[in-house]
Design a protein around this motif. Structure first.
Motif, PDB file in Angstrom:
ATOM      1  N   PHE A  87      25.785  -5.781  72.379  1.00 54.26           N
ATOM      2  CA  PHE A  87      25.649  -5.053  73.361  1.00 54.26           C
ATOM      3  C   PHE A  87      24.668  -4.011  72.940  1.00 54.26           C
ATOM      4  O   PHE A  87      23.297  -3.231  73.257  1.00 54.26           O
ATOM      5  CB  PHE A  87      26.206  -4.603  74.666  1.00 54.26           C
ATOM      6  N   MET A  88      25.257  -3.217  71.818  1.00 57.91           N
ATOM      7  CA  MET A  88      24.879  -1.743  71.169  1.00 57.91           C
ATOM      8  C   MET A  88      23.548  -2.409  70.424  1.00 57.91           C
ATOM      9  O   MET A  88      22.517  -0.890  70.816  1.00 57.91           O
ATOM     10  CB  MET A  88      25.820  -1.868  70.132  1.00 57.91           C
ATOM     11  N   ILE A  89      23.799  -3.469  69.435  1.00 62.57           N
ATOM     12  CA  ILE A  89      22.552  -3.835  68.723  1.00 62.57           C
ATOM     13  C   ILE A  89      21.171  -4.033  70.308  1.00 62.57           C
ATOM     14  O   ILE A  89      19.799  -3.865  69.572  1.00 62.57           O
ATOM     15  CB  ILE A  89      22.354  -5.093  68.041  1.00 62.57           C
ATOM     16  N   HIS A  90      21.800  -4.688  70.856  1.00 64.87           N
ATOM     17  CA  HIS A  90      20.197  -4.971  72.070  1.00 64.87           C
ATOM     18  C   HIS A  90      19.677  -3.711  71.891  1.00 64.87           C
ATOM     19  O   HIS A  90      18.613  -3.410  73.293  1.00 64.87           O
ATOM     20  CB  HIS A  90      21.031  -5.660  72.826  1.00 64.87           C
ATOM     21  N   GLY A  91      20.789  -3.091  72.957  1.00 60.05           N
ATOM     22  CA  GLY A  91      20.612  -1.250  73.707  1.00 60.05           C
ATOM     23  C   GLY A  91      19.547  -1.401  75.081  1.00 60.05           C
ATOM     24  O   GLY A  91      19.012  -0.493  74.747  1.00 60.05           O
ATOM     25  N   ASN A  92      19.741  -2.798  75.507  1.00 60.84           N
ATOM     26  CA  ASN A  92      19.440  -2.293  76.457  1.00 60.84           C
ATOM     27  C   ASN A  92      19.850  -3.316  77.956  1.00 60.84           C
ATOM     28  O   ASN A  92      19.980  -3.882  78.092  1.00 60.84           O
ATOM     29  CB  ASN A  92      17.616  -2.762  77.422  1.00 60.84           C
ATOM     30  N   GLY A  93      20.252  -2.080  78.282  1.00 54.30           N
ATOM     31  CA  GLY A  93      21.265  -2.880  80.242  1.00 54.30           C
ATOM     32  C   GLY A  93      22.401  -1.636  80.081  1.00 54.30           C
ATOM     33  O   GLY A  93      22.653  -0.846  79.759  1.00 54.30           O
ATOM     34  N   VAL A  94      23.689  -2.550  81.324  1.00 51.11           N
ATOM     35  CA  VAL A  94      25.090  -1.961  81.839  1.00 51.11           C
ATOM     36  C   VAL A  94      25.719  -2.639  80.919  1.00 51.11           C
ATOM     37  O   VAL A  94      25.840  -3.723  81.640  1.00 51.11           O
ATOM     38  CB  VAL A  94      24.771  -1.316  82.661  1.00 51.11           C
ATOM     39  N   ALA A  95      27.023  -2.273  80.701  1.00 49.22           N
ATOM     40  CA  ALA A  95      28.247  -2.949  80.339  1.00 49.22           C
ATOM     41  C   ALA A  95      29.252  -2.634  81.561  1.00 49.22           C
ATOM     42  O   ALA A  95      29.441  -1.457  81.424  1.00 49.22           O
ATOM     43  CB  ALA A  95      27.950  -3.124  78.703  1.00 49.22           C
ATOM     44  N   LEU A  96      30.430  -3.307  81.192  1.00 47.29           N
ATOM     45  CA  LEU A  96      30.975  -2.766  82.192  1.00 47.29           C
ATOM     46  C   LEU A  96      32.001  -3.492  81.052  1.00 47.29           C
ATOM     47  O   LEU A  96      32.874  -4.669  80.535  1.00 47.29           O
ATOM     48  CB  LEU A  96      31.851  -3.182  83.224  1.00 47.29           C
ATOM     49  N   ILE A  97      33.133  -2.326  80.311  1.00 49.02           N
ATOM     50  CA  ILE A  97      33.927  -3.211  79.464  1.00 49.02           C
ATOM     51  C   ILE A  97      35.668  -2.066  79.712  1.00 49.02           C
ATOM     52  O   ILE A  97      35.297  -1.378  80.751  1.00 49.02           O
ATOM     53  CB  ILE A  97      33.571  -1.926  78.342  1.00 49.02           C
ATOM     54  N   PRO A  98      36.378  -2.527  79.720  1.00 46.28           N
ATOM     55  CA  PRO A  98      37.849  -2.151  79.319  1.00 46.28           C
ATOM     56  C   PRO A  98      38.252  -0.711  78.727  1.00 46.28           C
ATOM     57  O   PRO A  98      37.702  -0.420  77.548  1.00 46.28           O
ATOM     58  CB  PRO A  98      38.524  -3.366  79.294  1.00 46.28           C
ATOM     59  N   THR A  99      38.866  -0.010  79.240  1.00 42.16           N
ATOM     60  CA  THR A  99      39.418   1.396  77.348  1.00 42.16           C
ATOM     61  C   THR A  99      39.751   0.208  76.574  1.00 42.16           C
ATOM     62  O   THR A  99      40.775  -0.364  76.736  1.00 42.16           O
ATOM     63  CB  THR A  99      40.113   1.876  78.444  1.00 42.16           C
ATOM     64  N   SER A 100      39.806   1.384  76.077  1.00 39.62           N
ATOM     65  CA  SER A 100      40.435   0.045  74.394  1.00 39.62           C
ATOM     66  C   SER A 100      40.554   2.044  73.627  1.00 39.62           C
ATOM     67  O   SER A 100      40.737   2.490  73.133  1.00 39.62           O
ATOM     68  CB  SER A 100      40.197  -0.641  73.498  1.00 39.62           C
ATOM     69  N   THR A 101      42.004   0.872  72.377  1.00 39.27           N
ATOM     70  CA  THR A 101      42.594   2.170  71.739  1.00 39.27           C
ATOM     71  C   THR A 101      41.637   1.630  70.268  1.00 39.27           C
ATOM     72  O   THR A 101      42.085   1.702  68.803  1.00 39.27           O
ATOM     73  CB  THR A 101      44.320   1.696  71.303  1.00 39.27           C
ATOM     74  N   GLY A 102      40.412   0.316  70.027  1.00 36.53           N
ATOM     75  CA  GLY A 102      40.245   0.118  69.255  1.00 36.53           C
ATOM     76  C   GLY A 102      39.590   0.934  68.211  1.00 36.53           C
ATOM     77  O   GLY A 102      38.663   1.490  69.267  1.00 36.53           O
TER      78      GLY A 102
END
Length: 161
Positions: A87-102
């Protein structure tokens, strides 16, 4: 809008009700007011309320398939990292992601993406019935690309960083 390959392989008959089968509630898409080119991590028959032209199911392998245009991504929360990277490489969109400590979350946080922490939400299960309880972890909407960031800011879903 059923994927023909899914039908040929009988994927529409498989119970996909796994721990990763939690679909984004319709109010998110209503608030964003966007149409997406691709849902890159969709169930085999898609999700009927997601405004998307094409979806990539498990059969299509969203990680192996080239993404085009504005994407919607609600990745498998059991292993979101490869999805986040793409997703970061693609750079065009919306994502729903979980909170993470990673470490990936800190790197993503430092990117040009816009972030909005959602209040506790009830996802929709694979049988298209809303879950009884709220997701136990907080989730974020993350937008990349000018049009997507603007939609996130004007969505009324919360404050955007």
């Amino acid at each position: 809008m059923t994927n023909q390959l899914d039908l040929q392989l009988g994927q529409n008959d498989i119970n996909h009700d796994t721990s990763d089968d939690w679909y984004t509630p319709p109010f998110i898409f209503e608030a964003l007011g966007l149409e997406f080119e691709m849902d890159v991590a969709a169930p085999p028959i898609g999700v009927p309320w997601i405004p998307v032209k094409r979806f990539l199911s498990l059969i299509d392998d969203g990680l192996a398939t080239e993404w085009t245009g504005k994407v919607w991504m609600n990745p498998p929360y059991s292993d979101p990292l490869p999805w986040i990277i793409k997703f970061m490489i693609h750079g065009n969109g919306v994502a729903l992601i979980p909170t993470s400590t990673g470490q990936w979350m800190l790197k993503f946080w430092a990117s040009e993406a816009a972030w909005l922490m959602l209040p506790p939400i009830k996802f929709v299960r694979a049988n298209l019935v809303q879950a009884k309880g709220f997701m136990p972890i907080r989730c974020w909407l993350v937008a990349m690309g000018e049009e997507n960031i603007k939609a996130l800011k004007t969505s009324g879903l919360g404050q955007v960083r």
